[in-house]
Design a protein around this motif. Structure first.
Motif: not given
Length: 76
Positions: A3-4, A30-33, A35-38
């Motif tokens: 999932q990211g 990892n950054r989680f906003d 909805e999504h991971f970067s």
């Protein structure tokens, strides 16, 4: 990881005052906003993390993040 996240071994977690969740792993940051991971990694041009093994995260006021790695510190 499906999932990211860049790695399943999470070494530290921090939440910024704007709500972003940060996860330090053995293989990147990892950054989680919500909805999504970067994912963020060491870069060859020296503009990324000092090392991909993140050991410590500290969120400070003003949307700043202190990042400790095996090879040094940096901020975002």
């Amino acid at each position: 990881m499906e999932q990211g996240l860049s790695n399943n071994w999470i070494t530290s977690i921090a939440q910024e005052d704007n709500g972003f969740m940060w996860f330090g792993t053995e293989e990147g940051l990892n950054r989680f906003d919500g909805e999504h991971f970067s994912a963020f990694f060491k870069r060859a041009d020296g503009r990324g993390l000092p090392n991909d093994h993140v050991t410590q995260l500290i969120a400070v006021p003003g949307h700043r993040l202190l990042i400790g790695t095996e090879k040094g510190l940096c901020t975002l």
